[in-house]
Design an enzyme around this catalytic site. Structure first.
Site, PDB file in Angstrom:
ATOM      1  N   LYS A   1      -7.514   4.516 -13.573  1.00 49.67           N
ATOM      2  CA  LYS A   1      -8.341   3.781 -14.668  1.00 49.67           C
ATOM      3  C   LYS A   1      -7.928   2.226 -14.869  1.00 49.67           C
ATOM      4  O   LYS A   1      -6.706   2.025 -14.991  1.00 49.67           O
ATOM      5  CB  LYS A   1      -8.342   4.614 -16.073  1.00 49.67           C
ATOM      6  CG  LYS A   1      -9.104   4.086 -17.012  1.00 49.67           C
ATOM      7  CD  LYS A   1      -8.819   4.723 -18.324  1.00 49.67           C
ATOM      8  CE  LYS A   1      -9.539   4.381 -19.562  1.00 49.67           C
ATOM      9  NZ  LYS A   1      -9.549   5.183 -20.829  1.00 49.67           N
TER      10      LYS A   1
ATOM     11  N   SER B   1     -13.041   7.106 -22.769  1.00 47.15           N
ATOM     12  CA  SER B   1     -13.256   5.889 -22.124  1.00 47.15           C
ATOM     13  C   SER B   1     -12.959   6.099 -20.838  1.00 47.15           C
ATOM     14  O   SER B   1     -12.970   4.895 -19.902  1.00 47.15           O
ATOM     15  CB  SER B   1     -12.261   5.026 -22.836  1.00 47.15           C
ATOM     16  OG  SER B   1     -10.796   5.415 -22.739  1.00 47.15           O
TER      17      SER B   1
ATOM     18  N   SER C   1     -10.211  10.472 -24.632  1.00 46.63           N
ATOM     19  CA  SER C   1     -10.758   9.629 -23.495  1.00 46.63           C
ATOM     20  C   SER C   1     -10.357  10.374 -22.071  1.00 46.63           C
ATOM     21  O   SER C   1     -11.088   9.734 -21.174  1.00 46.63           O
ATOM     22  CB  SER C   1      -9.974   8.311 -23.584  1.00 46.63           C
ATOM     23  OG  SER C   1     -10.591   7.527 -24.716  1.00 46.63           O
TER      24      SER C   1
END
Length: 469
Positions: free
Chosen positions: A80, A156, A180
């Site tokens: 990420k 996220s 997330s």
């Protein structure tokens, strides 16, 4: 030939060991898959193909000599774009971050992957600074659901979830400050674990403080256990990192759930309205846990919704992470992020400490709850994936993403391990997640119970196939 993009990391490694395929073949397949899905799903901010293939060739030579470097030698992984990856900009979904930085350091979890020979194929999308439960940003646009591109992938860590679901590498590193890794895992039909806080070191420290965890996003629980055996060790750069675990998580997977005391809370005591398809799939999975020998009791933890305290902590963190920005940079921010930053900047120290008091009381209550129960089971999300490009479902009446994530953020406040396990789909074919929560430091129980669901065929590691691939 075996479709390499459909394999778990454990299966890939077995194939390397037996000479069935090579790290170069697996890396090329993952990169081709990533390129194929990118136009429709938008899971990546960048691919690092040249570096990945070089690392894969080095891994292939080590396997040829019978000298693999570590537990993940040659396995394609994604990261990420919140976590530092040496040699690649980490822009955090923001135009306010200068891509011309030095970028000469790995985050602790990334460093452990590098030490174990993993092959980095790219950085995945995030909302700006990871601030919300869906994945879109002014920098990289909207990330879409692998099962239906008109829907959100969640967030996220939405790019990581979509990449894993679509076969662009079996392993990804995500971050979780309020759900997330679990939110997009539930929406995309993969497994994700938010470990006990400090189990996976984090550096630089998150502006969201001790709400923020680093966790594995994978095809199944066994892959997550393998990844935790690599990343779940202390790093001197994180003062809050825990000591090394007592033993490998992989070794504890086979214990099953027989004799475990499981509390099943379908709606947190009626506080949450859950879609019928979600409720039904989770209940059926819980019934299977009972058939496997768990002692299941339908009961609720003694909780009141801590959302206002969470907002105080979360919005203050957002204000802090953007504090250094000038007026022109602030204008470039996601409007929703600008709004919560302004609110966060108005909180006083006393407001913040009052939220900490709520957090400590919540942790005390959950600690007592786990004196009686080994595991808590809830839905991960009360709904399946909604339309892409919006923070809240249209017509829901919610103001912020926390309105539709009531099962996830409380366990960031308590720092407990919590995982999302895919346990079915709704009438539109959209995945449904079940959440497993254990007491702090009992990540092994979460992984063990999740693995039992996979072994029993309740959870599925099936791969999504976008129409454009």
């Amino acid at each position: 030939m075996t479709e390499l993009t459909e394999l778990t990391a454990v299966r890939l490694l077995d194939g390397y060991r037996e000479g069935e395929w090579s790290p170069v073949e697996a890396t090329r397949a993952a990169l081709e898959r990533a390129e194929a899905i990118q136009p429709e799903v938008n899971a990546f901010v960048r691919l690092t193909a040249e570096d990945a293939l070089e690392r894969a060739r080095e891994s292939e030579e080590r396997w040829r000599r019978g000298e693999p470097r570590g537990l993940l030698d040659g396995v394609p992984v994604t990261v990420k774009d919140i976590l530092l990856l040496r040699g690649a900009p980490t822009l955090r979904g923001s135009r306010a971050v200068d891509p011309a930085g030095r970028w000469d350091e790995d985050a602790p979890s990334v460093a452990r992957l590098r030490e174990h020979g993993a092959v980095f194929i790219g950085k995945t999308t995030t909302p700006e600074y990871g601030w919300k439960g869906v994945t879109d940003s002014p920098l990289s646009g909207v990330t879409r659901n692998p099962h239906d591109p008109s829907r959100t992938a969640g967030g996220s860590s939405g790019g990581s979830a979509a990449a894993v679901a679509l076969g662009a590498g079996p392993l990804s590193l995500g971050t979780d400050g309020g759900g997330s890794v679990r939110i997009p895992a539930s929406f995309c039909g993969i497994f994700a674990l938010k470990p006990t806080y400090g189990r996976v070191p984090l550096y630089p420290a998150s502006a969201f403080g001790t709400l923020a965890h680093v966790g594995p996003m994978t095809r199944d629980a066994a892959d997550a256990a393998l990844l935790m055996d690599v990343i779940g060790h202390p790093d001197s750069r994180d003062w809050s990192a825990l000591t090394a675990p007592a033993g490998p998580y992989m070794d504890g997977l086979a214990g099953g759930v027989r004799g475990l005391r499981v509390a099943y809370s379908p709606s947190l005591g009626g506080q949450v309205a859950v879609q019928p398809a979600v409720a039904g799939a989770v209940r059926r999975a819980v019934e299977r846990l009972a058939e496997l020998g768990a002692y299941v009791t339908e009961t609720d933890p003694d909780l009141t919704d801590p959302v206002e305290a969470f907002h105080t902590l979360w919005f203050s963190g957002a204000a802090r992470v953007t504090q250094h920005l000038g007026p022109k940079q602030r204008e470039s921010l996601d409007p929703g992020l600008r709004e919560i930053c302004a609110r966060g900047a108005r909180y006083s120290a006393l407001d913040y400490l009052a939220a900490v008091d709520v957090r400590m009381d919540l942790g005390h209550r959950m600690g007592r709850f786990h004196d009686a129960y080994d595991l808590l089971v809830t839905p991960t999300m009360p709904l399946t994936a909604f339309e892409a490009g919006v923070e809240v479902p249209k017509g829901s009446g919610h103001r912020r993403w926390t309105g539709w994530t009531p099962f996830t953020y409380p366990f960031n406040m308590t720092q407990q391990p919590a995982a999302s396990v895919p346990v079915g789909v709704d009438g539109d074919g959209l995945p449904i997640g079940l959440q497993l929560v254990a007491a702090r430091h009992r990540d092994d129980l979460v992984l063990r119970a999740a693995h039992a669901l996979y072994e029993a065929g309740v959870a599925s590691a099936g791969r999504a196939t976008p129409s454009g691939s």
